[in-house]
Structures are given as structure tokens and as C-alpha cells.
Design a protein around this motif. Structure first.
Motif, PDB file in Angstrom:
ATOM      1  N   TYR A  57       0.829  -1.212   0.000  1.00 32.22           N
ATOM      2  CA  TYR A  57       0.000   0.000   0.000  1.00 32.22           C
ATOM      3  C   TYR A  57       0.863   1.261   0.000  1.00 32.22           C
ATOM      4  N   ILE A  61       1.238   4.118  -2.957  1.00 31.06           N
ATOM      5  CA  ILE A  61       0.982   5.544  -2.723  1.00 31.06           C
ATOM      6  C   ILE A  61       2.100   6.394  -3.314  1.00 31.06           C
ATOM      7  N   SER A  64       2.426   6.133  -7.167  1.00 33.12           N
ATOM      8  CA  SER A  64       1.312   6.853  -7.797  1.00 33.12           C
ATOM      9  C   SER A  64       1.455   8.360  -7.621  1.00 33.12           C
ATOM     10  N   ALA A  69      -0.783  10.983  -9.596  1.00 29.59           N
ATOM     11  CA  ALA A  69      -2.146  10.512  -9.339  1.00 29.59           C
ATOM     12  C   ALA A  69      -2.775  11.314  -8.203  1.00 29.59           C
ATOM     13  N   GLU A  70      -3.954  11.820  -8.449  1.00 30.70           N
ATOM     14  CA  GLU A  70      -4.631  12.684  -7.482  1.00 30.70           C
ATOM     15  C   GLU A  70      -4.898  11.972  -6.156  1.00 30.70           C
ATOM     16  N   TRP A  71      -5.344  10.702  -6.232  1.00 31.01           N
ATOM     17  CA  TRP A  71      -5.694   9.972  -5.011  1.00 31.01           C
ATOM     18  C   TRP A  71      -4.489   9.816  -4.093  1.00 31.01           C
ATOM     19  N   ALA A  72      -3.314   9.630  -4.692  1.00 33.02           N
ATOM     20  CA  ALA A  72      -2.102   9.447  -3.896  1.00 33.02           C
ATOM     21  C   ALA A  72      -1.606  10.773  -3.325  1.00 33.02           C
ATOM     22  N   ASN A  74      -3.292  13.236  -2.470  1.00 33.87           N
ATOM     23  CA  ASN A  74      -4.184  13.683  -1.397  1.00 33.87           C
ATOM     24  C   ASN A  74      -4.367  12.641  -0.297  1.00 33.87           C
ATOM     25  N   ASN A  75      -3.651  11.525  -0.423  1.00 27.46           N
ATOM     26  CA  ASN A  75      -3.763  10.465   0.575  1.00 27.46           C
ATOM     27  C   ASN A  75      -3.210  10.952   1.918  1.00 27.46           C
ATOM     28  N   ASN A  76      -3.911  10.664   3.001  1.00 23.77           N
ATOM     29  CA  ASN A  76      -3.494  11.162   4.319  1.00 23.77           C
ATOM     30  C   ASN A  76      -2.119  10.655   4.738  1.00 23.77           C
TER      31      ASN A  76
END
Length: 350
Positions: A57, A61, A64, A69-72, A74-76
Motif C-alpha cells: 500500500y 501511494i 502513484s 495521481a490525485e488519489w495518492a 491527497n492520501n493522508n
């Protein structure tokens, strides 16, 4: 006037949530430790399977994020847990847990005499990681003072830290704490095979370690210290005091590794919201990465650092005194034989 509390800003309408958060963390850590220590399946799940999943995982992160990658991005975990310290601590603690299982179940090199020194080595490494972090904060605080006139500096995770002499003192206490570990080869399995025992690690070391480590978190992880400096330290100590004599270091490694995994994935539990707690250091009453602190109360930082080094020096002096009296090497031999703590732990050994 704002009530800063003795150590933490826990008061007012939010106090109930803050205490609830503490109770939940403490209880869950005690329970998780029992799951991990009592069976091979529990230990393998917690310290082999789960870390592998999390490693995949974490890599996903960062790969990415590098690709945009946007999700990564902004990942906490990516946003709030970027410090080298958190990853070093997570994997060092997990390595300790695996090594301790090898010793108590006598897997592979866990059967050998030389590997009995592993607990000392891995604990020393964990302590040195924290010592380096303490010294880093002292240096950064000194640089900030020279450049800005204040010792506040912003960490890579967006936390304002107040580096100073207290970090140096506590770092030295950590080095002394390493020397307070005695009987390196006195490692045993419990009769039920649920614990790795280190009988010579008595209440004196546990006290010295807990004071030092609490101060480490208070200085360097101030926004997390309510949990990782109080609940996380008391959970293994509580278990060792009441039903797991001699197993404190195993309890400590288990709870530390599991907490690091949780905190790495869910950092906002302690960073934001109802459960967040800050120490009295932040005299403005809040901590915001975007706002340079204008007021500071480092009183507790100084007092506890002095206490930390005093306690560790006293324990080390007691070790030297007893070693000389018994004419034994405190690291090669077990010097606390005959004491209540040692004998209670040994009564559980196979």
C-alpha cells in the motif's frame, strides 16, 4: 485565560472526547497485544501478513504520487506521515516482533544462543532512532533561533517543534537507557509459549525507559504524545504489571508496531477532530502549520528532560553498584536474580 493544563490541553467541552479517545487507544492496544502474543496465527497475522499488505500500500501511494495521481497526492499517509522517523520506527518495531516470535517459538536461528542478544540489539536500534530524532530537533531549533530569533521549526509533516537543550538532554538520557539493559543473553520462552521473557529487564529499566520515551514523544511528536506518549507506553506496562511478568519488552514491541501501522494509515485520528490533543507547549491554544506560533510554554519540556536523564542516571548507577557487589558483568550476566521482579518472571519460564 486559556487553561493550558499540566502537560496537555485537555479541558472544556472537548475533554470528554479526548479522554474517550485515550481510553479507546489504550484498551485496543492491550487487546491487540493479547491477540498477537497468545497464538502463532495472531502473531503471523499482525507482524507478517499485515506489514506485507501495508508495504504494498505504501509503495503504491508513493509510486502513484510520483506519477501525479490525485488519489495518492491527497492520501493522508502521503500528506501527513512523510517523516523518515515513522517508517523507520514501524519497520524496526515489526522486525523486533518477528525476532521475538522466533525466540519464543524457537524458529530457525531463534534456537541458537547467539540470537538471544537480538532483543538488546533491536531495542537499542529503536532507541537510537529516537535519539537521532531528538538531536535533529535540537540542531534545527538552534538554526531557527539563529535565523529567526525563535526556536520554532516546521517539520516535514507540518508540525511546529520547539527544539532546544531539552532535546540534547533527553537524547543523552536515551543513550544511557541503552546501557540500562542488562542480562542480554537471559532470554527465555514462557511455559505456555505465549511470551518471550527477559527477566533481567525489571521495573527499574521499564521506569527509566517510559520516562525517557514519554519525553521523546512530548518533544518530537507533540501532537501525538497524548496517545503514543501515554496510552502506548502504559498499555505494555499495564500488561506486564498484572499478568505478563517478564514479557514487557515483547508487549512494548507488539503495541508499538501495531500503533505505528494504525497511525501511518489513519493519521487524522490524532491530528485533527474531536480526539486531537496538543501539549501546553502551544501557548496560543492551537497548532497550525500555516501559522507560526507566537507564544510558547516550554516549562514541561525542560522539567521532564531533567527528570528523564536523572532517572536514567540513577538506574544506571544502581546497575553498576549491584554489578560490583556481585562481581558480575551486567550485560553478560543476569544481575537481578533474587529480586521479586526477576523471580516472578522466571517462574513463568520453561
Amino acid at each position: 485565560m486559556l487553561n493550558h493544563g499540566l502537560l496537555f490541553q485537555v479541558y472544556g467541552e472537548g475533554a470528554a472526547w479526548q479522554f474517550l479517545g485515550w481510553i479507546l487507544v489504550f484498551a485496543c492496544l492491550v487487546l491487540a497485544n493479547e491477540i498477537a502474543r497468545r497464538t502463532k496465527a495472531g502473531g503471523m497475522l499482525c507482524f507478517v501478513v499485515l506489514p506485507i499488505i501495508l508495504t504494498v500500500y505504501f509503495i503504491a501511494i508513493y509510486v502513484s504520487a510520483a506519477a501525479g495521481a490525485e488519489w495518492a497526492l491527497n492520501n493522508n499517509t502521503y500528506v501527513h506521515m512523510t517523516s523518515w522517523f515513522h517508517y523507520a520506527k514501524l519497520y524496526a518495531a515489526t522486525a523486533g516482533c518477528i525476532g521475538f516470535m522466533m525466540l519464543k517459538y524457537k524458529w530457525g536461528i531463534g534456537k541458537t544462543q547467539w540470537f538471544k542478544a537480538f532483543p538488546f540489539v533491536i531495542v537499542a536500534i529503536n532507541i537510537l532512532i529516537a535519539v537521532c530524532s531528538d538531536f535533529e530537533s535540537a540542531i534545527r531549533g538552534a538554526h531557527a533561533l539563529a535565523e529567526t530569533g525563535t526556536s520554532w521549526w516546521l517539520s516535514s509533516e507540518g508540525v511546529w517543534l520547539y527544539g532546544g537543550w531539552w532535546n540534547v538532554l533527553n537524547g543523552l538520557a536515551g543513550i544511557i537507557n541503552i546501557l540500562c539493559m542488562t542480562g542480554w543473553w537471559g532470554i527465555y520462552s514462557s511455559k505456555k509459549k505465549d511470551d518471550m521473557l527477559w527477566p533481567d529487564m525489571t521495573w527499574m529499566f521499564i521506569l527509566a525507559y517510559d520516562v525517557w520515551n514519554f519525553q521523546y514523544t512530548y518533544l518530537n511528536l507533540p501532537t501525538h504524545s497524548w496517545y503514543c506518549g501515554v496510552a502506548l507506553l502504559l498499555a505494555p506496562t499495564f500488561a506486564a504489571a498484572f499478568w505478563n511478568k517478564g514479557g514487557w519488552i515483547q508487549n512494548r514491541a507488539n503495541t508499538l508496531a501495531l500503533w505505528c501501522m494504525f497511525a501511518q494509515v489513519f493519521p487524522l485520528f490524532q491530528d485533527q477532530g474531536k480526539f486531537a490533543v496538543i501539549p501546553r507547549l502551544y501557548a496560543d491554544g492551537f497548532m497550525d502549520a500555516a501559522t507560526h506560533p507566537t507564544a510558547v510554554d516550554p516549562t514541561a519540556q525542560g522539567v521532564i528532560s531533567v527528570l528523564s536523564i536523572v532517572v536514567n542516571v540513577v538506574v544506571f548507577a544502581a546497575i553498576i553498584k549491584r554489578s560490583m557487589k556481585l562481581k558480575k558483568n551486567p550485560y553478560k550476566d543476569e544481575i537481578w536474580k533474587g529480586t521479586k521482579d526477576y523471580e516472578e518472571a522466571m517462574s513463568r519460564a520453561e
